[in-house]
Design a protein around this motif. Sequence first.
Motif, PDB file in Angstrom:
ATOM      1  N   GLN A 143      -2.836 -16.315  27.183  1.00 40.22           N
ATOM      2  CA  GLN A 143      -3.684 -17.146  27.853  1.00 40.22           C
ATOM      3  C   GLN A 143      -4.775 -16.750  28.313  1.00 40.22           C
ATOM      4  N   TYR A 144      -3.947 -15.461  29.554  1.00 36.17           N
ATOM      5  CA  TYR A 144      -5.013 -14.826  30.226  1.00 36.17           C
ATOM      6  C   TYR A 144      -6.350 -14.495  29.138  1.00 36.17           C
ATOM      7  N   PHE A 145      -5.371 -13.828  28.210  1.00 33.52           N
ATOM      8  CA  PHE A 145      -6.760 -12.568  28.286  1.00 33.52           C
ATOM      9  C   PHE A 145      -7.668 -13.427  27.080  1.00 33.52           C
ATOM     10  N   SER A 146      -7.007 -14.485  26.455  1.00 31.03           N
ATOM     11  CA  SER A 146      -7.694 -15.251  26.098  1.00 31.03           C
ATOM     12  C   SER A 146      -8.857 -16.022  26.510  1.00 31.03           C
ATOM     13  N   LYS A 147      -8.827 -15.873  28.225  1.00 25.17           N
ATOM     14  CA  LYS A 147      -9.727 -17.125  29.304  1.00 25.17           C
ATOM     15  C   LYS A 147     -10.740 -16.089  29.478  1.00 25.17           C
ATOM     16  N   ILE A 148     -10.459 -14.405  29.484  1.00 26.44           N
ATOM     17  CA  ILE A 148     -11.080 -14.133  29.987  1.00 26.44           C
ATOM     18  C   ILE A 148     -11.788 -12.045  28.991  1.00 26.44           C
ATOM     19  N   ASN A 149     -11.707 -13.045  27.723  1.00 26.55           N
ATOM     20  CA  ASN A 149     -12.414 -12.151  26.284  1.00 26.55           C
ATOM     21  C   ASN A 149     -12.000 -11.013  26.308  1.00 26.55           C
ATOM     22  N   PHE A 207      -8.508  -3.226  22.424  1.00 27.02           N
ATOM     23  CA  PHE A 207      -8.367  -2.111  22.738  1.00 27.02           C
ATOM     24  C   PHE A 207      -7.429  -2.048  23.787  1.00 27.02           C
ATOM     25  N   SER A 208      -8.856  -2.502  24.919  1.00 27.34           N
ATOM     26  CA  SER A 208      -8.762  -1.900  26.304  1.00 27.34           C
ATOM     27  C   SER A 208      -6.670  -2.873  26.741  1.00 27.34           C
ATOM     28  N   GLY A 209      -7.401  -4.143  25.949  1.00 30.20           N
ATOM     29  CA  GLY A 209      -6.704  -5.149  26.592  1.00 30.20           C
ATOM     30  C   GLY A 209      -5.020  -4.547  25.858  1.00 30.20           C
ATOM     31  N   VAL A 210      -4.598  -4.039  24.974  1.00 26.73           N
ATOM     32  CA  VAL A 210      -3.434  -3.890  24.647  1.00 26.73           C
ATOM     33  C   VAL A 210      -3.358  -1.990  25.402  1.00 26.73           C
ATOM     34  N   ILE A 211      -3.806  -2.077  25.747  1.00 25.08           N
ATOM     35  CA  ILE A 211      -3.347  -0.537  26.228  1.00 25.08           C
ATOM     36  C   ILE A 211      -2.963  -1.011  28.080  1.00 25.08           C
ATOM     37  N   ILE A 237       0.674  -9.742  19.130  1.00 24.53           N
ATOM     38  CA  ILE A 237      -0.200 -11.017  19.751  1.00 24.53           C
ATOM     39  C   ILE A 237      -1.297 -11.364  20.376  1.00 24.53           C
ATOM     40  N   LEU A 238      -1.656  -9.767  20.388  1.00 22.03           N
ATOM     41  CA  LEU A 238      -3.073  -9.597  21.140  1.00 22.03           C
ATOM     42  C   LEU A 238      -4.307  -9.126  20.471  1.00 22.03           C
ATOM     43  N   ILE A 239      -4.336  -8.351  18.812  1.00 22.70           N
ATOM     44  CA  ILE A 239      -4.741  -7.908  17.574  1.00 22.70           C
ATOM     45  C   ILE A 239      -4.669  -8.736  16.553  1.00 22.70           C
ATOM     46  N   ASP A 240      -5.386  -9.765  16.125  1.00 22.35           N
ATOM     47  CA  ASP A 240      -5.559 -10.611  14.511  1.00 22.35           C
ATOM     48  C   ASP A 240      -6.529  -9.320  13.995  1.00 22.35           C
ATOM     49  N   LYS A 241      -7.191  -8.965  13.716  1.00 22.58           N
ATOM     50  CA  LYS A 241      -8.140  -8.526  13.091  1.00 22.58           C
ATOM     51  C   LYS A 241      -8.101  -7.151  12.592  1.00 22.58           C
ATOM     52  N   THR A 242      -7.609  -7.732  10.907  1.00 19.50           N
ATOM     53  CA  THR A 242      -6.972  -6.215  10.198  1.00 19.50           C
ATOM     54  C   THR A 242      -7.090  -5.102  10.115  1.00 19.50           C
TER      55      THR A 242
END
Length: 280
Positions: free
Chosen positions: A130-136, A141-145, A218-223
């Motif tokens: 939810q938080y990462f969704s709000k900050i785009n 990859f940076s969010g997962v890292i 959860i954070l990545i849905d692009k194939t």
Amino acid sequence: MSMKAMKRMGKLRLYIIYIIVAAFFLFPILWTLSMSLKSVQELYEVPPSLLPDRPMFENYEHVLIQSQFLRAIGNSLLISLFTILGTLFVSIPAAYCFSRMRFRGSKTLQFIILMFQMISPLVVVVPLYQYFSKINMLNTFSGVIMICIAISAPFQVWFLKGFMDTIPKALDEAATIDGCTPMMTLTRVILPVIAPGILSSVLLIFISSWSQFIVPYILIDKTSMMTAAVRLVNLQSSLHEITTHYLAAASIVSIFPIILIFATLQRYIVSALTAGAVKG
């Protein structure tokens, strides 16, 4: 029975235990390798056979080329590499601070860091989504890292601190007399001494980030951005096609980097476990 014969019997029993334990862990891998080289008909034959009649290397071609699994391997390598660099960048100075500096609340802060290690990613991944969704920052990859670094860093702080505690403080004092600052002492004196510990830390971080599933799922849905662990899910059997052999081939491919880095760094593992457990 003589003492020499008793020692031989003891070694024989020990080797038998080693063989049983090795077979326990290796047999599933060998069975998966066998499945990855079988055709669909051979997968469900009764009784099952360990060796295929004709190895189907086409299964690996399908996995690596047609299913774009090779790209997922590259994504996992990218995430693992930056997770290693980021975790070491955070953990090494923190471990040095706890090992060499005495300040109020040091023990409490170390305990709090250890408590963070006990938190499962499953507990925080939904709020983070939810938080990462709000900050785009979804599908980045940076969010997962960043999350992988946060997961790995607490344990690595304690792990590297154990190595630094084994180094006599006389080395720090000698470096200070020679005009070194604390940062210079860390980079020029401490890090070369604990190089085996750092390499062992690299191995542990790589295994943790490489096998991470829930966070990228959860954070990545692009194939095109999926990691190897997540891409395996898409190779499972469906109602339209049996893909067990493809899933087995992808599993073998996905564990190859871990085997490679383990074979490269395995000689440092024993020294890491012993050096980090002995102080002074």
